[in-house]
Write a protein that holds these residues in place. Structure first.
Motif, PDB file in Angstrom:
ATOM      1  N   GLY A  84       0.831  -1.121   0.088  1.00  9.65           N
ATOM      2  CA  GLY A  84      -0.027  -0.103   0.041  1.00  9.65           C
ATOM      3  C   GLY A  84       0.751   1.408  -0.093  1.00  9.65           C
ATOM      4  O   GLY A  84       0.428   2.467  -0.417  1.00  9.65           O
ATOM      5  N   SER A  85       2.031   1.323   0.425  1.00  8.09           N
ATOM      6  CA  SER A  85       2.990   2.418   0.279  1.00  8.09           C
ATOM      7  C   SER A  85       3.385   2.914  -1.060  1.00  8.09           C
ATOM      8  O   SER A  85       3.360   1.919  -2.264  1.00  8.09           O
ATOM      9  N   ILE A  86       3.772   4.142  -1.033  1.00  9.20           N
ATOM     10  CA  ILE A  86       4.614   4.609  -2.208  1.00  9.20           C
ATOM     11  C   ILE A  86       6.052   4.438  -2.228  1.00  9.20           C
ATOM     12  O   ILE A  86       6.490   4.967  -1.221  1.00  9.20           O
ATOM     13  N   VAL A  87       6.688   4.027  -3.272  1.00  4.68           N
ATOM     14  CA  VAL A  87       8.074   4.159  -3.259  1.00  4.68           C
ATOM     15  C   VAL A  87       8.566   4.709  -4.403  1.00  4.68           C
ATOM     16  O   VAL A  87       7.901   4.738  -5.585  1.00  4.68           O
ATOM     17  N   LYS A  88       9.536   5.402  -4.360  1.00  2.53           N
ATOM     18  CA  LYS A  88       9.992   6.183  -5.592  1.00  2.53           C
ATOM     19  C   LYS A  88      11.364   5.764  -6.030  1.00  2.53           C
ATOM     20  O   LYS A  88      12.233   5.416  -4.958  1.00  2.53           O
ATOM     21  N   PHE A  89      11.503   5.312  -7.043  1.00  2.00           N
ATOM     22  CA  PHE A  89      12.685   4.997  -7.721  1.00  2.00           C
ATOM     23  C   PHE A  89      13.504   6.139  -8.646  1.00  2.00           C
ATOM     24  O   PHE A  89      12.925   6.595  -9.473  1.00  2.00           O
ATOM     25  N   PHE A  90      14.920   6.440  -8.330  1.00  2.00           N
ATOM     26  CA  PHE A  90      15.563   7.360  -8.614  1.00  2.00           C
ATOM     27  C   PHE A  90      16.690   6.921  -9.525  1.00  2.00           C
ATOM     28  O   PHE A  90      17.549   6.061  -8.968  1.00  2.00           O
ATOM     29  N   ASP A  91      17.094   7.971 -10.282  1.00  3.58           N
ATOM     30  CA  ASP A  91      18.584   7.782 -10.888  1.00  3.58           C
ATOM     31  C   ASP A  91      19.458   8.866 -10.212  1.00  3.58           C
ATOM     32  O   ASP A  91      18.783   9.737  -9.362  1.00  3.58           O
ATOM     33  N   PRO A  92      20.666   9.001 -10.277  1.00  5.29           N
ATOM     34  CA  PRO A  92      21.657  10.080  -9.549  1.00  5.29           C
ATOM     35  C   PRO A  92      21.073  11.588  -9.892  1.00  5.29           C
ATOM     36  O   PRO A  92      21.221  12.400  -9.358  1.00  5.29           O
ATOM     37  N   ASP A  93      20.413  11.699 -11.204  1.00  3.47           N
ATOM     38  CA  ASP A  93      19.688  13.161 -11.349  1.00  3.47           C
ATOM     39  C   ASP A  93      18.411  13.428 -10.904  1.00  3.47           C
ATOM     40  O   ASP A  93      17.896  14.460 -11.244  1.00  3.47           O
ATOM     41  N   ASN A  94      18.080  12.802  -9.942  1.00  4.38           N
ATOM     42  CA  ASN A  94      16.994  12.940  -9.318  1.00  4.38           C
ATOM     43  C   ASN A  94      15.410  12.655 -10.388  1.00  4.38           C
ATOM     44  O   ASN A  94      14.496  13.383 -10.193  1.00  4.38           O
TER      45      ASN A  94
END
Length: 142
Positions: free
Chosen positions: A47-57
């Motif tokens: 149910g949670s939100i997860v954010k996947f990033f590269d080094p440039d945000n």
């Protein structure tokens, strides 16, 4: 949407493979197959939100729709992130799942992806490399 499936046999127990997949440091290692310097923010609770990033945000954000430790993790991708700003997308059922099955040789790791045609070639190229990294880390880390 196109469904893509990938799998690899790993000579390690599911608990070890799970740890390699989702522990912060090893996650950063195996996801270099997609983008050098990848990381995630958030919890992996259902149910949670997860954010996947590269080094440039830049990256994407997703909802955890299933988390059965040492067995299955599934994300529903909701949108992209540009310079830290969330941009919702109409991807429908764009999902990414990791399924672990224990067997006599260790663990069979399967990944199933529902993706748009524009990302198909990228995933077909990168996912086998990523799973090979997971295998190497799972079999060779203490």
């Amino acid at each position: 949407m196109e469904k893509l499936s990938f799998e690899i046999q790993i000579s390690a127990p599911p608990e070890k493979v799970w740890s390699v997949l989702w522990d912060e440091i090893s996650y950063r290692q195996w996801t270099t197959a997609f983008t050098e310097g990848s990381f995630y923010q958030g919890t992996l609770e259902e149910g949670s939100i997860v954010k996947f990033f590269d080094p440039d945000n830049n990256g994407m954000y997703s909802q955890v729709v299933k988390n059965i430790p040492n067995k299955e993790m599934k994300f529903l991708h909701l949108g992209e992130i540009y310079d830290g700003v969330e941009v919702p997308q109409e991807w429908g059922e764009a999902t990414e799942a990791y399924i672990l099955e224990e067997n006599d040789e260790g663990t069979k790791l399967m990944s199933e992806i529902q993706t748009t045609a524009e990302f198909k070639e990228f995933f077909e190229d990168k996912f086998p490399k990523a799973l090979q990294f997971v295998k190497n880390l799972s079999e060779n880390q203490l």
